[in-house]
Design a protein around this motif. Structure first.
Motif, PDB file in Angstrom:
ATOM      1  N   THR A   1     -35.672  97.968  86.009  1.00 61.51           N
ATOM      2  CA  THR A   1     -36.692  98.569  85.155  1.00 61.51           C
ATOM      3  C   THR A   1     -38.051  98.614  85.842  1.00 61.51           C
ATOM      4  OG1 THR A   1     -35.518  97.846  83.178  1.00 61.51           O
ATOM      5  CG2 THR A   1     -37.837  98.421  82.914  1.00 61.51           C
ATOM      6  N   ILE A   2     -38.373  97.586  86.606  1.00 58.25           N
ATOM      7  CA  ILE A   2     -39.646  97.601  87.343  1.00 58.25           C
ATOM      8  C   ILE A   2     -39.669  98.760  88.333  1.00 58.25           C
ATOM      9  CG2 ILE A   2     -40.958  96.351  89.115  1.00 58.25           C
ATOM     10  CD1 ILE A   2     -40.270  93.774  87.562  1.00 58.25           C
TER      11      ILE A   2
ATOM     12  N   LEU B   1     -41.663 104.156  89.664  1.00 60.81           N
ATOM     13  CA  LEU B   1     -41.406 105.536  90.052  1.00 60.81           C
ATOM     14  C   LEU B   1     -41.990 106.519  89.026  1.00 60.81           C
ATOM     15  CD1 LEU B   1     -40.052 107.704  91.804  1.00 60.81           C
ATOM     16  CD2 LEU B   1     -37.911 107.234  90.587  1.00 60.81           C
ATOM     17  N   ILE B   2     -41.763 106.245  87.743  1.00 66.58           N
ATOM     18  CA  ILE B   2     -42.286 107.140  86.702  1.00 66.58           C
ATOM     19  C   ILE B   2     -43.814 107.130  86.718  1.00 66.58           C
ATOM     20  CG2 ILE B   2     -42.387 107.540  84.204  1.00 66.58           C
ATOM     21  CD1 ILE B   2     -39.559 106.313  84.050  1.00 66.58           C
TER      22      ILE B   2
ATOM     23  N   ASP C   1     -48.067  99.456  90.670  1.00 68.06           N
ATOM     24  CA  ASP C   1     -48.476 100.329  91.774  1.00 68.06           C
ATOM     25  C   ASP C   1     -47.913  99.859  93.103  1.00 68.06           C
ATOM     26  OD1 ASP C   1     -49.862 102.040  90.137  1.00 68.06           O
ATOM     27  OD2 ASP C   1     -51.802 101.082  90.461  1.00 68.06           O
ATOM     28  N   ASP C   2     -47.694  98.559  93.234  1.00 69.97           N
ATOM     29  CA  ASP C   2     -47.040  98.025  94.441  1.00 69.97           C
ATOM     30  C   ASP C   2     -45.885  97.148  93.986  1.00 69.97           C
ATOM     31  OD1 ASP C   2     -46.253  96.980  96.891  1.00 69.97           O
ATOM     32  OD2 ASP C   2     -48.298  96.935  97.659  1.00 69.97           O
TER      33      ASP C   2
ATOM     34  N   GLU D   1     -43.095  96.313  95.307  1.00 74.36           N
ATOM     35  CA  GLU D   1     -42.465  95.371  96.227  1.00 74.36           C
ATOM     36  C   GLU D   1     -43.194  94.027  96.236  1.00 74.36           C
ATOM     37  OE1 GLU D   1     -39.520  95.801  97.526  1.00 74.36           O
ATOM     38  OE2 GLU D   1     -39.556  97.719  96.471  1.00 74.36           O
ATOM     39  N   ILE D   2     -44.513  94.067  96.225  1.00 71.85           N
ATOM     40  CA  ILE D   2     -45.280  92.818  96.161  1.00 71.85           C
ATOM     41  C   ILE D   2     -45.022  92.112  94.833  1.00 71.85           C
ATOM     42  CG2 ILE D   2     -47.609  91.862  95.988  1.00 71.85           C
ATOM     43  CD1 ILE D   2     -48.515  93.874  98.046  1.00 71.85           C
ATOM     44  N   LEU D   3     -44.993  92.887  93.760  1.00 73.32           N
ATOM     45  CA  LEU D   3     -44.718  92.316  92.443  1.00 73.32           C
ATOM     46  C   LEU D   3     -43.344  91.665  92.403  1.00 73.32           C
ATOM     47  CD1 LEU D   3     -45.246  91.924  89.393  1.00 73.32           C
ATOM     48  CD2 LEU D   3     -44.395  94.262  89.059  1.00 73.32           C
ATOM     49  N   LEU D   4     -42.332  92.375  92.869  1.00 71.18           N
ATOM     50  CA  LEU D   4     -40.976  91.839  92.830  1.00 71.18           C
ATOM     51  C   LEU D   4     -40.838  90.589  93.688  1.00 71.18           C
ATOM     52  CD1 LEU D   4     -38.960  95.174  92.925  1.00 71.18           C
ATOM     53  CD2 LEU D   4     -38.959  93.497  91.069  1.00 71.18           C
ATOM     54  N   GLU D   5     -41.525  90.545  94.810  1.00 74.85           N
ATOM     55  CA  GLU D   5     -41.470  89.359  95.658  1.00 74.85           C
ATOM     56  C   GLU D   5     -42.019  88.145  94.914  1.00 74.85           C
ATOM     57  OE1 GLU D   5     -43.115  87.807 100.020  1.00 74.85           O
ATOM     58  OE2 GLU D   5     -43.337  89.913  99.429  1.00 74.85           O
ATOM     59  N   ARG D   6     -43.110  88.324  94.197  1.00 72.20           N
ATOM     60  CA  ARG D   6     -43.686  87.215  93.423  1.00 72.20           C
ATOM     61  C   ARG D   6     -42.747  86.788  92.295  1.00 72.20           C
ATOM     62  NH1 ARG D   6     -46.682  87.015  88.806  1.00 72.20           N
ATOM     63  NH2 ARG D   6     -47.260  89.228  88.797  1.00 72.20           N
TER      64      ARG D   6
END
Length: 353
Positions: free
Chosen positions: A293-294, A299-300, A326-327, A329-334
């Protein structure tokens, strides 16, 4: 009967339950427990004893036609939790959870563990299994009835294990007993089980909804429709401004694990025509609903920066700011780091391997 339940005989016990709780022979648990324990009363969480009250709507006190017991509401609205407990010796909790932070039955569990009565929790399987944890930890300032602090979105514990975690994490000092499961393994997913799914709330009608829910519920903090008002809540997303064909092509080019999306147009009950995506789980063992979902929202947001908006509810659900998409990948890493820490720290509470 289990020894922990036998000790409740002769006491004034209130049962917190709803229609999701059935025995191995498909008898409603409130009927079975009343026959065995002569219950004093029943307590209903959000959605009511029958699971037919819509989200956020108040649940009224009433009487149960099956047992003749008084039903006391534990849910008027998010700001007003009610219920009388002065005439009880203890509480029994038996509700099928879905293993997700913003499913309010766990806040109801915390509520009854805070009132000073002994609580016995009937443990039930986590439908999402007990090995995968997803989402970051909710900060104290973001806590609400749809979000107990300190939990990830998908917490990987049974309701009994979670009760013990809450007792420690929130210093509830509850005299807590759990009736453990027999034969359940942490790797077991309801999706792969031969046991049919019993509707746990109006929008979680079948297994696919359950597995999409930890991620797609975040859409409720945006102006996207998440499939409510259709036969497939949380499996759909849509809006009048979306081009479903180009969006589905872009989403599937992300090669998301265990899921594909096809274009769809639909009109929710009482709503407007939406265009968007229909999710299909292809491999539940690798499907990660929160991460999926993130990536979808990110993307949307890039495709429709002026159309996609969020409200104040988004952070209560997600635990992070909408702008952080907006970023992604950084969010998912955290988020992965926080969920991994939670998984490691809660291993000591595991009651099953």
């Amino acid at each position: 009967m289990n020894a922990a339940l036998t000790k409740l005989r002769g006491k004034r016990i209130g049962l917190v339950t709803n229609q999701s709780s059935v025995t191995n022979t498909w008898q409603l648990s409130r009927v079975a427990y009343h026959e065995a324990l002569n219950l004093h009363c029943l307590y209903a969480p959000e959605h009511g004893l029958g699971g037919n009250v819509e989200r956020g709507e108040g649940v009224r006190d009433s009487d149960d036609p099956l047992t003749g017991l008084e039903i006391r509401s534990l849910y008027q609205d998010e700001a007003t939790q009610i219920g009388s407990f002065d005439d009880l010796d203890g509480l029994l909790f038996d509700i099928q959870d879905v293993g997700v932070r913003f499913y309010t039955y766990i806040s109801t569990l915390r509520q009854i563990m805070s009132i000073g009565l002994p609580v016995t929790v009937i443990d039930r399987p986590n439908p999402l299994g007990g090995t995968i944890v997803e989402g970051g930890l909710l900060a104290a300032e973001d806590e609400s009835f749809v979000g107990p602090r300190g939990l990830p979105i998908r917490y990987g514990l049974t309701i009994g294990e979670l009760a013990h975690w809450m007792n420690e994490a929130y210093d509830l000092k509850c005299e807590l007993t759990t009736v453990d499961l027999q034969g359940w393994k942490r790797s077991e997913l309801w999706f792969n089980s031969s046991r049919p799914w019993v509707m746990t709330s109006p929008a979680i009608a079948h297994q696919e909804s359950t597995f999409f829910y930890p991620g797609m519920c975040l859409l409720e903090g945006t102006n996207l429709n998440e499939g409510r008002g259709t036969s497939a809540p949380f499996e759909l997303l849509g809006s009048p401004f979306i081009d479903p064909y180009s969006l589905s092509a872009d989403v599937n080019s992300l090669n998301l694990n265990g899921v594909v999306f096809t274009p769809i147009s639909y009109t929710p009950t009482g709503g407007v025509l939406n265009h968007g995506l229909y999710g299909h789980i292809t491999d539940v063992s690798v499907f990660r609903p929160v991460e999926t979902t993130i990536r979808l929202l990110s993307l949307i947001r890039r495709r429709y920066p002026d159309e996609l908006t969020a409200n104040d509810y988004f952070r209560k659900l997600a635990g992070f700011d909408f702008d952080e998409l907006d970023d992604s990948e950084i969010l998912l890493e955290r988020l992965r780091s926080e969920s991994a820490t939670f998984a490691l720290e809660t291993r000591r509470l595991y009651r099953y391997e």
